[in-house]
Design an enzyme around this catalytic site. Structure first.
Site, mmCIF file in Angstrom:
data_model
loop_
_atom_site.group_PDB
_atom_site.id
_atom_site.type_symbol
_atom_site.label_atom_id
_atom_site.label_comp_id
_atom_site.label_asym_id
_atom_site.label_seq_id
_atom_site.Cartn_x
_atom_site.Cartn_y
_atom_site.Cartn_z
ATOM 1 N N VAL A 44 -16.670 55.052 3.208
ATOM 2 C CA VAL A 44 -16.936 56.355 3.805
ATOM 3 C C VAL A 44 -18.348 56.765 3.424
ATOM 4 O O VAL A 44 -18.648 56.981 2.254
ATOM 5 C CB VAL A 44 -15.923 57.415 3.325
ATOM 6 N N CYS A 45 -19.218 56.851 4.420
ATOM 7 C CA CYS A 45 -20.633 57.136 4.191
ATOM 8 C C CYS A 45 -20.854 58.643 4.329
ATOM 9 O O CYS A 45 -20.840 59.181 5.438
ATOM 10 C CB CYS A 45 -21.485 56.364 5.191
#
Length: 438
Positions: free
Chosen positions: A250-251
């Protein structure tokens, strides 16, 4: 046709078919049939479409008991915190007001709006099992504790003996989640492992993620809150967003996994788990995810950039449909009741949207009501006040329609098993599959 459809919905054979496809006869007809066993009419009566026979819904997991952690030593003491809920909510909303989002990208979250009462399915109960599943869904809490997670991504991560300060901070975050979760976010925390948390986020309306269910596993490290938590996305091998990778990464700047300019960074004194989940829902699952890719926001005002953004939404919706099937067939632990109930309620809307999009309408556009659907299929419509500059034939070689038709058929059968209102779509399928001239 209505009689046959009701039989399919009830998981029982139709009035003229038994479960194995053989015609159902009365006593007089049985005698006649014995005299005419070799007739062609008997052979015709014994052939049926077994593909339309639907199995009963699988039993769902039992609802976990309501529980809240109590510890004589590490128990959460409200006197240790001077917490003003209204001030905190205003502070959290302010964090998103100054964010420099790409053009056309909006936060699709009503700020800390408590979830409305779950929609009531107008269709009468199909069976005792379906009715029980509906009751489990109605009772599914937004926040609750469970004993443990056996399938959690971070279950094997080592966890040191929690300190008093860590335990108090985690329980403080739990209390925020319990009281202030915005609409369409569900959370389960583990009793045996306070460092583990699982969240389900429903895709916002007006986006290619609408009505989808997206699951995230969270690990709270021993250094928390000095550093952010670790978050893993259950991708099923699909990258549905520039910020959500196939490997589960998850960026997000708040998590320290993206170092963009003008983005919110983790602040040990102010950042919370609630803020992380709201950021994912509002900033990642948005209307035009194509512009989430670094540098792509500069193309938002160009015709080619808009065309690519629409094409990205097409692909994203296909991935979202595949994620629905993935969740239906392998629901994450402790969320089976939510998965079954959510798609039972929203199955009709999702199927109607599929047909709306196959007619050429933009992904995320409003699906017309039943009486307006036939008119909407004549030509794609732009949003009111928006001048369309994108060619209507933007989809390449019909690949989108072909892929969505396959997914539509799979979703139809899965939703039917879960007891969704599929009457209209099943009748259409039966008519379509009926041999010509019969």
């Amino acid at each position: 046709m209505d009689t046959e459809y009701r039989a399919l919905q009830q998981g029982s054979p139709s009035p003229w078919r038994t479960a194995d496809g053989v015609s159902s006869w009365g006593p007089a007809q049985h005698q006649k049939r014995q005299r005419c066993q070799g007739s062609s009419s008997d052979q015709a009566g014994s052939s049926s479409s077994s593909s339309l026979q639907i199995s009963e819904p699988e039993p769902q997991q039992n609802q976990e008991e309501d529980y809240y952690v109590e510890d004589d030593c590490d128990a959460y003491d409200e006197d240790d915190y001077d917490f003003d809920e209204a001030e905190f909510n205003l502070h959290l909303a302010d964090k998103f007001d100054d964010l420099d989002l790409p053009p056309g990208v909006e936060a699709n979250v009503p700020w800390l709006q408590k979830i409305p009462p779950k929609e009531v399915v107008k269709q009468p109960p199909i069976s005792i099992t379906a009715d029980e599943n509906a009751n489990k869904y109605d009772k599914f809490k937004q926040f609750d504790t469970v004993q443990t997670f056996s399938d959690h991504h971070y279950a094997k991560n080592s966890h040191e003996e929690p300190t008093r300060a860590w335990s108090k901070r985690v329980q403080h975050d739990w209390k925020l989640l319990e009281n202030d979760l915005p609409a369409y976010i569900y959370v389960r925390v583990a009793e045996d492992r306070m460092d583990l948390l699982r969240a389900a986020i429903i895709g916002p309306k007006g986006t290619p993620y609408h009505d989808g269910l997206f699951f995230f596993d969270v690990h709270i490290p021993s250094a928390y809150p000095s550093g952010p938590p670790l978050v893993y996305y259950h991708s099923g091998g699909l990258r549905i967003n520039p910020n959500l990778y196939e490997n589960g990464r998850v960026c997000l700047s708040l998590l320290g996994t993206w170092d963009g300019r003008g983005c919110e960074k983790w602040n040990p004194a102010q950042s919370t788990m609630l803020q992380v989940l709201v950021s994912i829902q509002a900033l990642i699952l948005n209307e035009k995810p194509y512009y989430n890719e670094p540098g792509y926001e500069s193309f938002a005002t160009t015709p080619n950039g808009q065309l690519l953004a629409l094409k990205y939404n097409d692909d994203t919706f296909l991935y979202s449909c595949r994620t629905m099937l993935y969740s239906l067939r392998r629901p994450p632990e402790h969320f089976a009741d939510l998965v079954a109930g959510h798609f039972r309620v929203h199955g009709h809307t999702i199927l109607a949207a599929c047909k709306h999009y196959m007619a050429g309408n933009d992904i995320g556009s409003v699906v017309p009501e039943e009486e307006e659907e036939s008119a909407s299929r004549s030509a794609p419509k732009a949003k009111p006040g928006v001048i369309r500059t994108i060619p209507l034939n933007r989809r390449y070689a019909g690949s989108f329609d072909t892929s969505l038709k396959v997914l539509y058929e799979d979703l139809l059968m899965e939703f039917n098993v879960k007891g969704a209102d599929t009457r209209k779509f099943m009748i259409e399928k039966l008519k379509k599959d009926q041999p010509a001239g019969t």
